[in-house]
Design a protein around this motif. Structure first.
Motif, mmCIF file in Angstrom:
data_model
loop_
_atom_site.group_PDB
_atom_site.id
_atom_site.type_symbol
_atom_site.label_atom_id
_atom_site.label_comp_id
_atom_site.label_asym_id
_atom_site.label_seq_id
_atom_site.Cartn_x
_atom_site.Cartn_y
_atom_site.Cartn_z
ATOM 1 N N ALA A 148 -35.967 105.008 28.631
ATOM 2 C CA ALA A 148 -34.604 105.766 28.667
ATOM 3 C C ALA A 148 -34.627 106.588 29.839
ATOM 4 O O ALA A 148 -34.785 105.820 31.146
ATOM 5 N N MET A 149 -33.616 107.485 30.843
ATOM 6 C CA MET A 149 -33.378 107.681 32.160
ATOM 7 C C MET A 149 -33.274 109.466 32.128
ATOM 8 O O MET A 149 -32.532 109.931 31.081
ATOM 9 N N ILE A 150 -33.773 109.565 33.495
ATOM 10 C CA ILE A 150 -33.967 111.386 33.587
ATOM 11 C C ILE A 150 -33.089 110.985 34.838
ATOM 12 O O ILE A 150 -33.659 110.265 35.595
ATOM 13 N N PHE A 151 -31.699 111.780 34.842
ATOM 14 C CA PHE A 151 -30.940 111.968 36.504
ATOM 15 C C PHE A 151 -31.754 113.212 36.973
ATOM 16 O O PHE A 151 -31.438 114.114 36.599
ATOM 17 N N TYR A 207 -23.284 104.584 29.313
ATOM 18 C CA TYR A 207 -24.158 104.099 29.633
ATOM 19 C C TYR A 207 -25.070 104.772 28.058
ATOM 20 O O TYR A 207 -25.516 104.171 27.997
ATOM 21 N N GLN A 208 -24.856 105.903 27.554
ATOM 22 C CA GLN A 208 -25.398 106.617 26.895
ATOM 23 C C GLN A 208 -25.504 105.574 25.462
ATOM 24 O O GLN A 208 -26.638 106.374 24.905
ATOM 25 N N LYS A 209 -24.812 104.464 25.202
ATOM 26 C CA LYS A 209 -24.861 103.963 24.150
ATOM 27 C C LYS A 209 -26.355 103.029 24.218
ATOM 28 O O LYS A 209 -26.822 102.311 23.228
ATOM 29 N N TYR A 210 -27.115 103.400 25.652
ATOM 30 C CA TYR A 210 -28.268 102.361 25.884
ATOM 31 C C TYR A 210 -29.209 102.726 25.202
ATOM 32 O O TYR A 210 -30.266 102.086 25.459
ATOM 33 N N GLY A 211 -29.124 104.055 25.010
ATOM 34 C CA GLY A 211 -30.539 104.906 25.407
ATOM 35 C C GLY A 211 -30.283 105.901 26.131
ATOM 36 O O GLY A 211 -29.754 106.379 25.904
ATOM 37 N N PRO A 212 -31.218 106.922 25.660
ATOM 38 C CA PRO A 212 -31.147 108.336 25.833
ATOM 39 C C PRO A 212 -31.464 108.634 27.211
ATOM 40 O O PRO A 212 -31.896 107.444 28.262
ATOM 41 N N LEU A 213 -30.465 109.062 27.658
ATOM 42 C CA LEU A 213 -29.600 109.707 29.197
ATOM 43 C C LEU A 213 -30.310 110.747 29.940
ATOM 44 O O LEU A 213 -29.088 111.927 28.563
ATOM 45 N N VAL A 214 -30.984 111.681 30.262
ATOM 46 C CA VAL A 214 -30.560 113.308 30.178
ATOM 47 C C VAL A 214 -30.900 113.592 31.865
ATOM 48 O O VAL A 214 -31.424 112.911 32.674
ATOM 49 N N LEU A 215 -29.689 114.459 31.589
ATOM 50 C CA LEU A 215 -29.637 115.558 32.660
ATOM 51 C C LEU A 215 -30.590 116.422 33.457
ATOM 52 O O LEU A 215 -30.923 116.897 32.643
ATOM 53 N N CYS A 216 -30.425 116.893 34.164
ATOM 54 C CA CYS A 216 -31.370 117.770 34.979
ATOM 55 C C CYS A 216 -30.571 119.211 35.356
ATOM 56 O O CYS A 216 -30.842 119.885 35.951
ATOM 57 N N HIS A 217 -29.307 118.610 35.137
ATOM 58 C CA HIS A 217 -28.414 120.240 35.760
ATOM 59 C C HIS A 217 -27.490 120.096 34.851
ATOM 60 O O HIS A 217 -27.159 119.115 33.533
#
Lengths: 301, 301
Positions: free
Chosen positions: B109-112, B125-135
């Motif tokens: 997963a990634m956190i931006f 890129y969401q299909k590759y896994g969780p992608l969370v934003l901080c805004h």
DNA sequence: TTGAAAGCGCTACCAA
DNA sequence: TTGGTAGCGCTTTCAA
């Protein structure tokens, strides 16, 4: 796979080895269509490495750890190494867990900003790769980068003595650590007397701790805090109550200390982090020291 | 290997599946003698996962990023997930590089904490896994956790207006960012006038920047800084020169602001980091907001 | 209770 | 210029 063999595809995609222009084009186009990419873990396995460096930190609340982290990240930036954060919370069992992962090749190198585990035990892991310490080790054959704080601390104590301070209270994170020993020995050298148990207050990590410990330092006319933030927390407590403050000395030359014009010892921890990273990837077994500096408060205008 | 087969050894060491006590003992003893351990990378490959979460940070100099990092680490502590730091320096190409690594399964997963790359691109890129934003994202179907700063900012501006401030200068990290837009719109709502270009100063990341920008804010009687540290840097410049200070409002409720009794907006970024981590491992696609709070300065005694 | 064998997904060597 | 094959070092299923 449509058309070419595994090997050809691998060469086309990785760019290692001969592939005809024609084949390459076809393969890349198809890969694109199929949304195909190589698997990083498999690549790591085949190559036997993952270019990751484990950074062991008890926490990131104290400037010591924050600054080391900052230095490490800065230097890692222009390399292909990634930093994996390993929070240890001063827990020996956890440190050993990380060392075992290191042994299993989870990281190529490790940086310890703090250790609970004994040096002897640590050394048994050296055969698995670079292991660098951020404090002065007892043994010579373990890579380390540390701040030689003795002179800075002695200068600070000499200055406090000159200011007429009679009785100093110390704010430490923990009762036993490299920091406590060097602080105590510098104090004893300058003041020519043993540190008494009552002088040592522990549990000081962030500014709130300085604030919380303030009620317990009433009997001292001088305070040597383990960071400017903690010193400032203490200062705030006195300020809020309008009480006469002891002479407070901080560390790290942080903003809070500057605002209050507190004397401070700069231990150059960010530089420490930078060097720690370099040492970790260099695989050299050497020990480097950085000298700390004491800055008295600015003369008040 | 001496005696048993690969499979039996694997079972004995990993503890999955039946192995006779006898065999297990022998195998473990031998493994110990031979200093044998399983290879973490091979295990990851066989299991198809590495339990690593990529945390994209432009740098760790601004409280926003420091506090998110702190929150993320805290929550990751009691899980088997490791945090890999991905320094981006606000560089879109780098962000894409990290996204490509994500696609290659380098992280689960990634956190931006900040993005240069467009939301549309991110979404591919969401299909590759969780992608969370901080805004706060423009799209609803991308996981995000953010501080709803509008109310806190409006309260701050209302308070400044009430204090008689006529002309406000803003200190931002960058000219265009989620922060600038919400700040500007809150200001325009409260003051009922457009922000002029001259009011916006950029390049403010750490306290030194606040200090360095101080000479350029002379024409304002109010300053809205993007952190207490930056506000304090500015304060220090005025203090050193004995000049009359504008009304300075900071953010994050940091020590420096507390020492100077500066009014501040608390955006709860550490909590943001904690939630970001939870969101990343939960695989839920939801958006959560946290409200900021404005704290006026304490009445001076 | 154990072992054979297939698979994870790649790289790299050696022939062809 | 390409393909076959043998690793990399494990896990896991299925028979035995």
């Amino acid at each position: 796979m449509s058309g070419y063999s595994k090997s050809t595809v691998s060469r086309a995609i990785s760019g290692n080895g001969y592939v005809s222009e024609d084949a390459k084009k076809k393969i890349l186009r198809l890969a694109n269509e199929l949304d195909y990419v190589t698997n990083a873990i498999a690549q790591d396995l085949a190559k036997g490495t993952n270019h990751q460096i484990g950074l062991v930190l008890p926490h990131v609340k104290h400037p010591f750890f924050k600054q080391i982290l900052e230095g490490v990240l800065e230097k890692s930036f222009d390399t292909h190494f990634k930093i994996v954060i390993l929070p240890s919370n001063y827990d020996e069992a956890l440190e050993i867990k990380y060392l075992e992962q290191f042994r299993k090749k989870a990281f190529e190198a490790m940086i310890f900003t703090s250790t609970q585990v004994s040096e002897e035990r640590l050394m048994t892991y050296q055969k698995y790769g670079p292991l660098v310490l951020c404090h002065k080790p007892a043994h010579a054959d373990i890579p380390a980068i540390y701040t030689e704080r003795r002179l800075g601390y002695e200068a600070a104590f000499a200055w406090m003595k000159m200011q007429g301070v009679k009785s100093i209270g110390f704010l430490f994170a923990r009762a036993k650590s490299p920091t406590t020993s060097v602080t105590i020995s510098a104090y004893e050298k300058i003041f020519g007397q043993k540190v008494r148990k009552e002088q040592m207050l522990t549990g000081a990590i962030s500014d709130e701790d300085g604030y919380a410990l303030a009620p317990e330092v009433g009997q001292f006319d001088g305070i040597f805090a383990n960071s400017d933030n903690i010193a400032a927390g203490l200062w705030l407590w006195y300020e809020e109550r309008g009480l006469k403050k002891p002479l407070i000395v901080g560390q790290e030359k942080l903003l809070a200390g500057q605002l209050l014009n507190l004397p401070t010892v700069d231990n150059h921890y960010m530089e420490l982090g930078q060097e720690a990273f370099q040492l970790a990837i260099s695989k050299e077994v050497k020990q480097v020291s950085i000298d700390s500096n004491f800055y008295p408060s600015r003369p008040t205008t």
